[in-house]
Each structure stands twice: as structure tokens, then as C-alpha cells.
Design an enzyme around this catalytic site. Structure first.
Site, PDB file in Angstrom:
ATOM      1  N   LYS A 116       3.327  19.952  -2.726  1.00  0.00           N
ATOM      2  CA  LYS A 116       2.160  19.088  -2.649  1.00  0.00           C
ATOM      3  C   LYS A 116       1.388  19.260  -1.343  1.00  0.00           C
ATOM      4  CE  LYS A 116       3.324  15.887  -6.233  1.00  0.00           C
ATOM      5  NZ  LYS A 116       4.759  16.179  -6.531  1.00  0.00           N
TER       6      LYS A 116
HETATM    7  C1  LIG Z   1       5.166  16.254  -7.752  1.00  0.00           C
HETATM    8  C2  LIG Z   1       6.349  17.097  -7.934  1.00  0.00           C
HETATM    9  C3  LIG Z   1       6.599  17.734  -9.150  1.00  0.00           C
HETATM   10  C4  LIG Z   1       5.722  17.545 -10.358  1.00  0.00           C
HETATM   11  O1  LIG Z   1       4.446  18.143 -10.211  1.00  0.00           O
HETATM   12  P1  LIG Z   1       3.261  17.735 -11.185  1.00  0.00           P
HETATM   13  O2  LIG Z   1       2.088  18.507 -10.707  1.00  0.00           O
HETATM   14  O3  LIG Z   1       3.071  16.255 -11.059  1.00  0.00           O
HETATM   15  O4  LIG Z   1       3.687  18.120 -12.553  1.00  0.00           O
HETATM   16  C5  LIG Z   1       7.702  18.549  -9.231  1.00  0.00           C
HETATM   17  N1  LIG Z   1       8.535  18.728  -8.182  1.00  0.00           N
HETATM   18  C6  LIG Z   1       8.322  18.115  -7.006  1.00  0.00           C
HETATM   19  C7  LIG Z   1       9.285  18.327  -5.913  1.00  0.00           C
HETATM   20  C8  LIG Z   1       7.217  17.299  -6.840  1.00  0.00           C
HETATM   21  O5  LIG Z   1       7.011  16.707  -5.675  1.00  0.00           O
END
Ligand SMILES: *Cc1c(COP(=O)(O)O)cnc(C)c1O
Length: 440
Positions: A106
Site C-alpha cells: 500500500k
Molecule cells: C490491503 C492488503 C491486501 C488486499 O489488497 P486489495 O487491493 O484491497 O485487494 C492484501 N494484502 C495486504 C498485506 C494488504 O495490506
């Protein structure tokens, strides 16, 4: 480039407006109106390109209102960490997306979006309030990504007692322009409260609100970069890979589909989930039934009503059969996830966090299907997107592997700081009042 809402009832808008609004006024999500293609010259020497080169060329297709020089500067600043493609053998690869400041993928979205907002709003004198619901990792990436950015206030909502200790420390110790609200409810409750705030007329008159969730198109753009960079590192023009994406709100997978729309070669996608499996169920049955979210050890994927589902449907013009041909779904329980962590550790001496392990399980399942279908192991490379560093989920992993995990220094720093948060009941009125008191 204009952006249109998935609900098709709002007027097309510029990149700046789509990014600063987050959600379209008709409640839909923004997507580009058309799909510019990367040229053959881009692909001819893709294998020699750096992540920054790719980031600039891909974002140039989607970002208006920011000049080349500034865009390049922003890209270089955002992408200041490595994204290695690690081979586990037998055409299985792991794309490590966790080398940014908060050790989760993210960071891409948050770092890019914060700089876009700042660049697009440089002439404005009113602060922008970023409102985001987080199941853990979004919040810490947003807190880090926006920390100290001029003209921007950040308000994070997270479900009380439902994020890991490390995640909570990351969310609640940033300080400066970042506030943490601890909601007595689930992630879905947080998300619902945030959505309500965005459509609240009074609030919107009193302050300029924007989102940082994966509903924001500015978060998805930088997530296309690493799909291309994986293909660049693979250097196998004859075999387009299949991407396995551990998913919650499905922003990451949507970004892969967007990259594919601009010409990225891909054999398909695997939607890997924990027991919050509404999308794999949909792929199986054609019926989309949102559910209350369930708690699992891969908690950043505990989403019962994935917000980007509307985008995925739109990208396929609602054609279920098409979707089914391109996206393969699989879901895993916590004990299967633990087994996957253990297996990868003993077989490859490679440590996966629980989210990545869900992806690994899905790839193994896919390989079994592939062998049944083609009668042998096919040559399609399988790339698992590794979304978080294992140290972030130390509590889950250590008992599974029976060994300790070292916490990287950049994570250690926040553990000693004092938590600062406000507890809210699970009621929209409480959020509204808090926002009015705090930012008005
Ligand atoms: C947010 C997140 C996901 C999921 O990603 P999306 O884009 O919401 O599908 C998977 N793994 C981790 C570690 C995350 O922080």
C-alpha cells in the site's frame, strides 16, 4: 484523459477532479474513459527499463495537469525502494512489494497519491481532509505517505481490537497531521461510515473531503507499475505470466486488469482470498452476495463487500463469462494458510506473510488444475504478488514456523512511541460530530 463513473450517471471529469473527489457524485467509482496503449517501443526494451522508467511512462498516460519534470520527480521520490522478483523454481515467482517504508504494497498507492494531491492543489488555501477506513495496512501507508504533507489533514478509521499490535502502533503514533479514530465495530462499519461522510451534504459544505481508500483512482495508477516491472524482470516474451493477487477490496487486482488494458501481456489472474470469499464464489456461480466480514489471520483481506468489484464488472462490461475465463478464484482457511507458510519455509527457506501465503495456496491449487487440464505442468509463469513483509505478522508466523522473526529497523521505530487515538462508537453521527469539531 477523462474519467467516468462506474454508475454512468455523473459527468466525465479530469484526472485532478477524479483524484480529489475519490468517489463520483453518483456513488460510483472512477475509471479512465478510454485505454491508451503503450507503444511497441515501450515493449521493445521493457527488459532494460527501471521501475522508475516504467512508472513515468505508465503514469503519463493517465495523469494530466502535472508537467513532465514534476511527474518524473514525483515518480522517483515515490519509487525509492526495490521490487525484486524472486524465483521459487518450477515457474513460480514472488514479486516482493513490501520494501517500502511501512513494509506493505500500500506504500505505492499512498506515496503516489499524497504527492498527486499536493501537486494538484498547490494553489488552494483550504486544507484537504483525507478520510480513510483501514483494516490495518492502508492506514499505516496513508499515515506515512501523507505525513507532514502541506495543506492536507489525515483522519483514519480502524476497527478497535481488530488490527495487529504493530499495525496499531503504525496508525496511532504518526502524529503531525494524522489522526486515528478507533471504531467499536468491524472494518466494514468503518468503510460504511466513511462512505456516508462523503455523501453528507453538510460536511461537504464545511470541509473539503477526499478518500485514500482503494476507491481512489490515484491509488490504482501506481499499482500498475509493478505488474509491468514483473514482466520486465521475467524476460520471457513467449510466455505471458498469470498473476496471483491476494485480495480484499480488489484494488490490487483491478490495477492488474488496468495494466492489461494498456497492453500488458498476461495469461490471466488468480483472485486469492481468505474465507472472505465473495469474489471466488461469484466466479463460480455468477452471483455476487456481499457478506459481513470475517476475521482471519490475513486480516488486511477481511472484506465482505469488496469496493472495487464495481470496477472489475465495468472493465468486463458486465460479461460474466469473459470474467470467468480470465480470472480464476480460490479461497483458503486460516489453517490452510498456516500450512502454506510452513511448507514454503521448509521447502524453500522462504518466509511468507499470511496474505502472500494465501496467494501461494491459490497458485498450488491452480497448478493442480492446470496439470489436470493440460496433462502436464504448463510453462506459464505464475507470479504471486507478495503484499506484506512477514515481520508485520510476527505474532501469526512465529508459532507456525517455531522460530523468531527479526523486526526491520524501520518498523521498530514506531513501537516505542505513545499510542494516540480517539474511540468512537459504531455510529455515523459520532464520526460526523468529531469531524465538525476537529476540522471546522
Ligand atoms: C490491503 C492488503 C491486501 C488486499 O489488497 P486489495 O487491493 O484491497 O485487494 C492484501 N494484502 C495486504 C498485506 C494488504 O495490506
Amino acid at each position: 484523459m477523462k474519467y467516468i463513473s462506474t454508475n454512468k450517471k455523473a459527468a466525465p471529469v479530469s484526472f485532478a477532479e477524479a483524484a480529489l473527489r475519490g468517489l463520483a457524485p453518483d456513488g460510483g467509482l472512477y475509471l479512465p474513459q478510454s485505454w491508451p496503449q503503450l507503444t511497441s517501443s515501450f515493449f521493445d526494451n521493457l527488459g532494460q527499463k527501471t521501475l522508475q522508467d516504467i512508472g513515468f511512462e505508465v503514469s503519463r498516460l493517465f495523469v494530466d495537469g502535472i508537467g513532465n519534470e514534476l511527474l518524473k520527480k514525483i515518480i522517483n521520490e515515490v519509487l525509492n525502494f526495490e521490487v525484486p522478483l524472486v524465483s521459487l523454481g518450477d515457474q513460480v515467482y514472488v514479486l516482493e512489494l513490501f520494501h517500502g517504508p511501512t513494509l506493505a504494497f500500500k506504500d505505492f498507492g499512498a506515496r503516489f497519491m499524497s504527492r498527486m494531491f499536493s501537486a494538484l492543489r498547490k494553489d488552494s488555501d483550504e486544507d484537504l481532509v483525507i478520510l480513510a477506513a483501514t483494516s490495518g495496512d492502508t492506514g499505516s501507508a496513508v499515515a506515512q505517505g501523507f505525513l507532514g504533507v502541506e495543506g492536507i489533514q489525515v483522519c483514519l478509521l480502524y476497527p478497535k481490537g481488530k488490527v495487529s499490535y504493530i499495525q496499531e502502533q503504525q496508525l496511532t503514533t504518526a502524529g503531525k497531521n494524522v489522526e486515528a479514530l478507533e471504531v467499536e465495530g468491524t472494518f466494514d462499519d468503518c468503510q460504511r461510515m466513511v462512505k456516508k461522510a462523503f455523501s453528507d451534504q453538510l460536511l461537504n459544505e464545511k470541509m473539503q473531503l477526499s478518500s485514500a481508500n482503494s476507491i481512489n483512482i490515484a491509488r490504482l495508477i501506481p499499482q500498475m507499475f509493478y505488474y509491468y516491472y514483473a514482466v520486465a524482470q521475467l524476460r520471457d516474451e513467449d510466455h505471458p505470466p498469470i498473476f496471483c493477487v491476494p485480495s480484499g477490496n480488489f484494488g490490487n487486482l483491478t490495477a492488474g486488469l488496468m495494466a492489461q488494458k494498456t497492453g500488458m501481456p498476461a495469461a490471466g489472474f488468480i483472485a486469492a482470498t481468505n474465507t472472505n470469499d465473495v469474489v471466488p464464489k461469484f466466479l463460480e456461480s455468477g452471483e455476487f452476495n456481499p457478506q459481513p466480514s470475517k476475521r482471519t489471520i490475513s486480516n488486511a483481506m477481511d472484506v465482505g463487500n469488496p469496493s472495487n468489484f464495481a470496477r472489475i464488472v465495468d472493465l468486463y462490461n458486465g460479461e460474466y463469462q469473459q470474467m470467468k475465463r480470465q480470472i480464476w478464484g480460490a479461497s483458503f482457511s486460516d489453517s490452510e494458510t498456516q500450512q502454506a507458510i510452513k511448507k514454503v519455509f521448509s521447502k524453500h527457506e522462504y518466509l511468507m506473510d499470511p496474505h502472500t501465503a494465501v496467494g501461494y495456496g491459490a497458485v498450488q491449487q491452480y497448478i493442480r488444475w492446470e496439470q489436470g487440464y493440460f496433462g502436464e505442468s504448463a510453462s506459464t509463469p505464475k507470479i504471486i504478488l507478495s503484499t506484506a513483509h512477514p515481520a508485520k505478522f510476527k505474532d501469526v508466523i512465529e508459532p507456525v514456523i517455531g522460530a523468531g522473526i527479526e523486526i526491520p529497523d524501520r518498523l521498530k521505530a514506531c513501537l516505542e512511541k505513545q499510542k494516540k487515538s480517539t474511540v468512537l462508537r459504531n455510529e455515523y453521527g459520532e464520526l460526523k460530530q468529531w469531524l465538525l469539531n476537529h476540522y471546522n
